[in-house]
Design an enzyme around this catalytic site. Structure first.
Site, PDB file in Angstrom:
ATOM      1  N   LYS A 151      85.876  20.964  39.251  1.00 28.52           N
ATOM      2  CA  LYS A 151      86.982  20.535  38.375  1.00 28.52           C
ATOM      3  C   LYS A 151      87.491  19.153  38.815  1.00 28.52           C
ATOM      4  O   LYS A 151      86.701  18.321  39.257  1.00 28.52           O
ATOM      5  CB  LYS A 151      88.076  21.608  38.358  1.00 28.52           C
ATOM      6  CG  LYS A 151      87.500  22.989  37.967  1.00 28.52           C
ATOM      7  CD  LYS A 151      88.545  24.016  37.640  1.00 28.52           C
ATOM      8  CE  LYS A 151      87.863  25.327  37.255  1.00 28.52           C
ATOM      9  NZ  LYS A 151      88.789  26.374  36.864  1.00 28.52           N
ATOM     10  N   GLY A 201      91.555  30.981  38.020  1.00 29.31           N
ATOM     11  CA  GLY A 201      92.552  30.376  38.898  1.00 29.31           C
ATOM     12  C   GLY A 201      93.788  31.236  39.097  1.00 29.31           C
ATOM     13  O   GLY A 201      94.795  30.769  39.640  1.00 29.31           O
TER      14      GLY A 201
HETATM   15  P1  13P Z   1      88.299  29.981  39.550  1.00 27.97           P
HETATM   16  O1  13P Z   1      87.090  30.473  40.321  1.00 27.97           O
HETATM   17  O2  13P Z   1      89.144  29.022  40.345  1.00 27.97           O
HETATM   18  O3  13P Z   1      89.078  31.112  38.968  1.00 27.97           O
HETATM   19  O4  13P Z   1      87.741  29.118  38.327  1.00 27.97           O
HETATM   20  C1  13P Z   1      86.746  29.652  37.541  1.00 27.97           C
HETATM   21  C2  13P Z   1      86.275  28.590  36.629  1.00 27.97           C
HETATM   22  O5  13P Z   1      86.974  28.158  35.729  1.00 27.97           O
HETATM   23  C3  13P Z   1      84.925  28.056  36.848  1.00 27.97           C
HETATM   24  O6  13P Z   1      84.524  27.244  35.782  1.00 27.97           O
END
Ligand code: 13P
Length: 253
Positions: free
Chosen positions: A14, A175
């Site tokens: 991200k 998240g």
């Molecule tokens: P998380 O693993 O932080 O929940 O994020 C998942 C995600 O959006 C992967 O693209």
């Protein structure tokens, strides 16, 4: 019957990591996982770190992915990145239609569909994300939402359906620390495979890998990954640390 699909674990970094931080994470992951052939491993840093990470992992088995791209190959599209630019940096994968892009940046099934086709034309492997919100799950519309996303994001692919990876990411699990239970995830994965079979036939659908994403971590990876239709993970937070990402990959072996 045992699954024949090779597992694929991708780290979606991200909007995290400067070039230097990304390089150091990639170096650490290469030491731990660079020789791994049992699982396909994909690192998806932000655009600004693609070049640095590419140079680090080019002599190991990990692959590079981007987090988005535009469907046009070039032109007056300020701020956008094309498939050719990603290929130029030796990307093999591109995440498309992530729920954060759908929710915050106006991504629609129609734009995802154009991007998927452009990615395949450039021999990039699209990781196409779908998933419902908490409100949609609670109102019982998960399957309708996922059907709409799958059918329209993947419209018109024909046999190219075999060239994609799908990621099921329930928005309420991203998240948040909340994870779909293995059974909840398996139910939707099986439903997605049924949709893929409706679109492209069961031979193609049986070969397409469907990743789970949403608070996947070392503590829950193994039980998710042992499910029949869960073929890997798209990892956010836990991909930002060598140890936790490596443990998830090992759970997939
Ligand atoms: P998380 O693993 O932080 O929940 O994020 C998942 C995600 O959006 C992967 O693209």
């Amino acid at each position: 019957m045992k699954k024949l699909r090779k597992k694929i674990i991708a780290g979606n970094w991200k909007m995290n990591k400067t070039t230097a931080d990304a390089a150091s994470l990639a170096e650490g992951l290469k030491l731990e996982l660079g020789d791994c052939l049992d699982v396909d491993i994909v690192l998806c840093p932000p655009f600004t770190a693609l070049s640095a990470v590419s140079g680090i992992i080019d002599d190991c088995h990990m692959k590079l992915g981007a987090q988005d791209m535009h469907w046009e190959s070039e032109g007056a599209y300020t701020g956008e990145i094309s498939s050719g630019m990603l290929r130029d940096l030796y990307c093999n994968y591109v995440i498309l239609g992530h729920s954060e892009r759908r929710a915050y940046f106006g991504e629609t099934n129609e734009t995802v569909n154009k991007k998927v086709k452009a990615a395949i034309a450039a021999t990039l492997i699209p990781i196409v994300c779908v998933g419902e919100t908490l409100e949609q799950r609670e109102s019982g519309t998960t399957e309708a939402v996922v059907r709409d996303q799958v059918e329209n994001s993947l419209a018109g692919l024909d046999d190219d359906l075999a060239k994609i990876v799908v990621a099921y990411e329930p928005v309420w699990a991203i998240g948040t620390g909340l994870t779909a239970t293995p059974d909840q995830a398996q139910d939707v994965h099986a439903f997605i495979r049924k949709l893929l079979a409706e679109i492209g036939g069961s031979d193609i659908a049986d070969g397409v890998r469907i990743q789970y994403g949403g608070s996947m971590k070392p503590a829950n990876a193994a039980e998710l990954l042992e499910k029949q239709d869960i073929d890997g993970g798209l990892i956010g937070g836990a991909a930002l640390d060598v140890r936790s990402f490596a443990e998830i990959v090992k759970a997939a072996m």
